[in-house]
Every structure is written in C-alpha cells, then in structure tokens.
Design a protein around this motif. Sequence first.
Motif: not given
Length: 378
Positions: A128-141, A186-192
């Motif tokens: 779970r933690e790895t996938l959340l990290r990957r999702m976060h990275d993707h969305i943030q980027t 995560y999307a909100h964090e990347a573009d509020p």
Amino acid sequence: MRLAPFASVLFGAVAIYAAVPAHTSPTLKEAFRDDFLIGAAVNRRQFFEDDLRGVPLIKAQFNSITPENILKWEFVHALPGRYNFDAPDRYVAFGETNHMTIIGHTLVWHERTPKWVFQNEDGTRVDRETLLRRMHDHIQTVVGRYQGRIKGWDVVNEALNEDGTLRQSPWMKIIGEDYIAKAFEYAHEADPKADLHYNDYSLEKEPKRNGAIALLQKLKARGVPVTGVGLQGHMKMDWPTPEEEDATIAAFAKLGLKVMITELDIDVVPATQKNRTADIAQNAQPHAESNAYADGLPQAVQQALAKRYADLFAVFLKHREVVNRVTFWGVTDGDSWLNFRARVNHPLLFDRSGQPKPAFDAVIRSAAQGAHATETKP
Ligand code: G3I
C-alpha cells in the motif's frame, strides 16, 4: 442574447433538421455561450495541427478541450521515473493559444496504467505505501506541471461496477477504498485551484448512480476536495431516456456538485452482439447488423439522431445552472472510438468530411429554444 438558428424547417409539428453549412450558422460555442462550455476530445493529430479538417472545426466551434489519450498514465509516464511531456505540452499550448478551457484526463484509472505501477522489480505486488507513493509522485508531477493552466482534472475514472459497488481494480486491492480520497487530496495539493472530478459511464443506470451518490456523499462528508462529477455520456439511440438523464443530473446536483457531460457521443449502429430481442433472423446476421451504416447514414436515421441530440440538449439546458460543460468525445465521425472493429459509426455532429450533420442543426436549434423557454418563464 442567443442567435437564431439557420435554415431549420418546420412541417406541422415535426422538425426537419437540415445539414447547415457551418459558416452560415452560429457556432456551438456561441449558441451556448450563456449556458455551458462546449468541448471536444482532441487527438494528437489535432493539437499538433496536422489534421487539416479537424483543426479549423475545433477552433471555430469549441471553447474547451480534453485530451483523448495523451495524459493517460501509459502515455505520459510509461516507465518508472520517466515522464514524457512532449505531447501534453503541445496539447496545453494549443488550448492556451485558442483561449480554451483545458481539461486533464485522467489520473487514476484501472485501464491504461502500465503493469510496473503495481509491481515490485521481481514481479510481486507492491504494498500500500509504495503504491500511494507512486500515485503521489505521478499526480504531483503531472498536475503540478500544468498548475493554473489545466482548469479541471478527471481525477478518478470509472471506479464503480455496474451494480454500484467499488471495482476491484489494482488500486482498490492494494491501497483499499481510500485510494479515491487520496487521489483527490494529492491532486488538490498539486493544484489547489483546479476543479477535481469523479468521472464515470452509465451513471444513468440506477444501481450505479446510487453507488456514485453514496461514494460522493462519503467523500464530501470527509472533506475530500471533489468539486464535480463527469457523466461520460456514451449513449445509444434509445438509452438513456431524457427522463433518466434528467433524474441523473438532478440527483448529482443535489449533492452540491457541478455536473459535466464529459464524453458525449451516440452510438447509432444497431447492437453488434447480443441482440436485445430473440429475433432469430437478426441474430443470424450479426455482421450485417454490426456495420449497417457502412455506406452512410440513411436520411431517416440522420433525422432520428438529430432529434435524439435535441432531446438530450433540452435536458442539459434545463439544468444549465449546474451543468457547466458538455464535451463531445471526438470532433468528426471519423475520429470516434466507436468505429472500433472496423464498424463505420456516425455518433457526432460532424461527418467524416467535416460537414455539419442535421444533428448539428438540432443542437444549435435547442439553444435557441432553451433561450425562448427562459424568456417566456413567468
Ligand atoms: O498510440 C498507439 C499506437 O502507437 C499504436 O500503433 C496503436 C495500435 O493499436 O495503438 C495506439 O493506441 C491506441 C490509443 O487509443 C491511441 O490511439 C490504443 O490501441 C487504443 O486502445 C486507444 O483507445 C482509447 C481508449 O480510450 C483506451 O485508452 C480511445 O482512443 C479513447 O477514445 C478511449 O476513451 C475512453 C476514455 O478515456 C474513458 N471513457 C471511455 C472512453 C471510450 O472508451
């Protein structure tokens, strides 16, 4: 003020919709200027300006664009740590040059996500933690790169089964139900400031609609930053009925969400398989049925399609306070994904040569009729 429709003829009570030359009619974006945005899904050849037939239509008729494919995970982030923004950068630049509302599609989906996302290097399933990290990275980027430029994102796409339960996708199996909330956070964090949507098909069917309502209620109660719901709108000639569409929009509006029709098209080709009747003669000829309009759409069907579009737009207009965008999934019939398996389909407003069909006339006329209905309201 709305513009009057051109060259529409009334015989008694029956409207005959004309194939109006586009340059003599108001454009779609003008006709619905006071109601909602009018969008189109665009493909690579269009925002690279190689499609000489489609590009002028897009520029003239639409004020919003959605990328049909190039922002899906497999295109933008095919390999770990390697993002390719060549096409997305061109897409966004095309929208900005033409003063359009630019939409992002889509961040978290069970389709078009490479296998590596869910796997360790040895092929075992990530935790779970790895996938959340990957999702976060993707969305943030991805979202971060276009902050303030892409106005709205389809954050989570097609998370529900037909019965309204959550689809057992790898996202769900590995992270659990809160993968949806996390994606929005995560999307909100990347573009509020971006609008953030849940997007799905067949929400007009009651069990799925109820599942979506329950999901969205739960998200809103938890303060998850979801701002709208996308009804994809992949329709048939006889489904959904205008009443079902009406009830669906009303149900989501009640949640305090913006509603968008995000992928509108109408499949006119009779069912390829599984005929809905037990007619043996029809079932015996699946091939003829599946490509019934390979040589063009008969006039009667053109008119039926036009009427169908008019009926649907009457519903969208009725809800114009909450419907803020209607996006077609393609520009001309030749572009449509509904031509799959070599079927020749005719689901949009412009034919294969880029000419407006009677359905275009019908949609433009519905705008004028909507204005009239408003003006005559007591
Ligand atoms: O880009 C490759 C190309 O390199 C390759 O040569 C070619 C060979 O088939 O495939 C190309 O990829 C295709 C891609 O579209 C871009 O053209 C895929 O095979 C094809 O499966 C893909 O289909 C898209 C489909 O989503 C799956 O991503 C359709 O164009 C697109 O209209 C459709 O859109 C979806 C929405 O995203 C979500 N809602 C449903 C809707 C309709 O299915």
